[in-house]
Design an enzyme around this catalytic site. Structure first.
Site, PDB file in Angstrom:
ATOM      1  N   SER A  61     -11.433  -2.359   4.924  1.00  0.00           N
ATOM      2  CA  SER A  61     -10.087  -1.886   4.688  1.00  0.00           C
ATOM      3  C   SER A  61      -9.537  -1.179   5.913  1.00  0.00           C
ATOM      4  CB  SER A  61     -10.061  -0.918   3.500  1.00  0.00           C
ATOM      5  OG  SER A  61      -8.764  -0.368   3.321  1.00  0.00           O
ATOM      6  N   SER A  62      -8.237  -1.352   6.158  1.00  0.00           N
ATOM      7  CA  SER A  62      -7.562  -0.570   7.191  1.00  0.00           C
ATOM      8  C   SER A  62      -7.110   0.790   6.667  1.00  0.00           C
ATOM      9  CB  SER A  62      -6.347  -1.344   7.725  1.00  0.00           C
ATOM     10  OG  SER A  62      -6.755  -2.482   8.448  1.00  0.00           O
ATOM     11  N   GLY A 118       0.445  -0.220   5.530  1.00  0.00           N
ATOM     12  CA  GLY A 118       0.785  -1.094   6.647  1.00  0.00           C
ATOM     13  C   GLY A 118      -0.206  -2.191   6.946  1.00  0.00           C
ATOM     14  N   THR A 164       0.853  -1.186   0.000  1.00  0.00           N
ATOM     15  CA  THR A 164       0.000   0.000   0.000  1.00  0.00           C
ATOM     16  C   THR A 164       0.889   1.236   0.000  1.00  0.00           C
ATOM     17  OG1 THR A 164      -1.701  -1.224   1.227  1.00  0.00           O
ATOM     18  CG2 THR A 164      -1.886   1.148   1.278  1.00  0.00           C
ATOM     19  N   GLU A 190      -2.990  -4.210  -2.695  1.00  0.00           N
ATOM     20  CA  GLU A 190      -3.109  -5.166  -1.588  1.00  0.00           C
ATOM     21  C   GLU A 190      -1.783  -5.819  -1.232  1.00  0.00           C
ATOM     22  OE1 GLU A 190      -4.847  -6.972   1.675  1.00  0.00           O
ATOM     23  OE2 GLU A 190      -5.092  -5.153   0.555  1.00  0.00           O
TER      24      GLU A 190
END
Length: 558
Positions: A436-437, A458, A371, A391
């Site tokens: 999603s983070s 991350g 990312t 990803e």
């Protein structure tokens, strides 16, 4: 970790601040930063520059993001002071079922799933950028890809980080597509300092410049993506119709006060709500005020993360498919109840029961590495904070038109239900966007004026990295660069991964005594980019920018 700390100011550090204006660009590769700066010098908006930056990042940093991936973008309007969240998260094909990654009645090994055609969702970054540029652009769309086309045609210098990924044991670097791209005529692989040309990418961005997102998603490129996804091993069900039908979403930004600031993030399926929850709990955790050299502060930060991740992993998913209790997670009484657990927390936290929350199955999502993040501010005070991804490293390892395809669908929980049949919030479904983070952040003052922006790659550790930078800069009084430089600590579940060598022996022993035993960080490392509008010692307002030394990024104001 020798970082000088400054006590938080007794008065607002924003008193007397003029409007924050650029140029300011921070991104993970200097070539991409220059592409953004070039657009700003031509009078382009922050969103115009973002389009150029992403087009170049997809070429020079293909291990992290690209035209075949997805993104979340926060846009600040310097005139109206409005913050808009754009959702370019990929979607599962119409053929997807909750058992997408099952084989012979059990979940596939993760690597096998990543390399399969099943892992690729309909890409969203290009369509999202087109929507945002239509709303906030100044320059013609067709003029935003010249740097990417030139670099792809003439060649770009392979950076040390890209070279390391090319030479890595990552299975995506060993696919037939990656081998063909990264192998020189003499049979050796490209190394740092080599010039790498990508004529297929040049043609792709030319097509994109001339025909817009519709030509990318609905034309030959979309059909090529579908054909490549359908190849063995384990062909996927993503069709050209799925790709052409993709729609980016404009969502209202999710904003909450934090001290003298207002922090804004994208709503679900982004996990930005978790960052706001941690910050709200932090305001009720006095130990955090002790500073960057304090065992109490770092212990509190670890425990806050454990609580945050427990709730995020349980409740956050695509709001079009599951009820995400956003307001409940941020409810004042609930936040106070969770924060009260910090002093006595000696083990991994369990999820709470926020108002409106439906208790869901334990999550089985794995988020791999790959990312990027960038920030842009133009001379009118418009700003972008954007996190973008394919990803995994090089996505699925499959390529079309000179770019890698995403493996974003492996961001779903492979196990859709627990042993009692309770569904996971992040289970696979047709048309669904995986949780999603990615959590790009905008920071405003209480008048709604731009103060700053932060973000990082991350995987799941994004939430820890972003909050570390915010706490370092806004609570511990560090410069943006000092806050980014702080060691990382990620406390999720039973593990506490950290940049152990960066913590002093005194901090390590103190944390161990408090039950926080640091182990080397095994998640994707941070790639923070940040900027805060601040007054210098001589009274001049400007951008206090920072770029993560763990990667190759830079922050520039000229």
């Amino acid at each position: 970790m020798a970082v000088a700390t400054t006590p938080a100011a007794a008065v607002s550090p924003l008193d007397g601040a003029p409007q924050a204006v650029g140029p300011f660009v921070a991104a993970a590769n200097p070539v991409a930063v220059e592409a953004g700066m070039a657009v700003l010098r031509r009078g382009g908006s922050a969103v115009d520059a973002a389009v150029a930056i992403q087009a170049v990042l997809g070429l020079v940093e293909p291990q992290s993001s690209g035209l075949g991936g997805g993104a979340f973008m926060m846009v600040y309007d310097g005139v109206t002071h409005e913050v808009t969240a754009y959702d370019g998260r990929e979607t599962a094909p119409a053929s997807a079922t909750p058992e997408l990654f099952f084989e012979d009645g059990k979940p596939l090994p993760f690597v096998d799933a990543v390399l399969s055609g099943r892992s690729t969702g309909a890409p969203g970054a290009v369509a999202m950028l087109a929507l945002a540029q239509k709303d906030h652009g100044i320059l013609p769309w067709s003029g935003l890809f010249a740097d990417a086309e030139r670099l792809a045609t003439e060649g770009f210098v392979v950076s040390p980080r890209l070279a390391g990924m090319i030479a890595s044991a990552a299975p995506q670097a060993q696919t037939r597509w990656a081998r063909a791209y990264f192998t020189k005529p003499d049979g050796s692989r490209y190394v740092a300092g080599d010039v790498l040309k990508n004529p297929a990418y040049a043609q792709t961005v030319k097509t994109l410049a001339e025909g817009g997102a519709e030509a990318f998603l609905g034309g030959l490129i979309g059909r090529q993506i579908a054909a490549t996804v359908a190849e063995a091993p384990r062909p996927g069900g993503l069709t050209a119709r799925d790709i052409a039908a993709y729609k980016p979403l404009e969502r209202g930004a999710l904003c909450r006060p934090f001290r003298v600031y207002t922090v804004c993030v994208p709503p679900p399926p982004s996990s930005g709500v978790a960052i706001l929850q941690l910050l709200e709990m932090a305001e009720r955790t006095p130990d955090l005020d002790e500073g960057a050299q304090s065992v109490k502060a770092w212990t509190a930060f670890a425990q806050l993360q454990r609580l945050m991740y427990a709730d995020r992993d349980r409740y956050v998913g695509d709001p079009a498919f599951v009820g995400v209790p956003v307001q409940g997670l941020l409810d004042e009484d609930y936040v106070a109840e969770r924060a009260a657990l910090v002093p006595g927390l000696v083990a991994p936290a369990t999820a709470g029961t926020p108002p409106g929350g439906v208790f869901r199955a334990v999550d089985a999502t794995q988020e791999p590495h790959g990312t990027s993040h960038f920030i842009v501010v133009d001379d009118q005070g418009n700003a972008v904070s954007m996190t973008t991804t394919v990803e995994s490293i090089f996505g699925s390892g499959r390529m079309v038109g000179g770019f890698f395809l995403n493996n974003q669908l492996t961001d779903f929980s492979f196990t859709p239900k627990d042993s009692d049949g309770a569904p996971a919030a992040n289970a696979v479904a047709a048309g669904k966007r995986p949780r999603s983070s990615m959590s790009p952040i905008m920071v405003l003052d209480h008048q709604g004026r731009l103060v700053g922006a932060v973000g990082s790659p991350g995987g799941p550790s994004i939430l820890a990295y972003n909050t570390k930078a915010l706490i370092g800069a806004l609570v511990w009084g560090l410069s943006m660069q000092e806050a980014i430089n702080l060691p990382n600590l990620v406390a999720r579940g039973t593990t506490v991964g950290a940049d152990t060598a960066m913590f002093s022996p005194e901090l390590q022993s103190g944390l161990a005594a408090a039950g926080i035993r640091l182990t080397p960080n095994t998640s994707e490392n941070s790639g923070l980019q940040g900027g805060l509008w601040r007054r210098s010692a001589d009274g001049v307002w400007g951008w206090d920018g920072g770029a993560d030394p763990r990667r190759e990024g830079v922050a520039r104001t000229h």
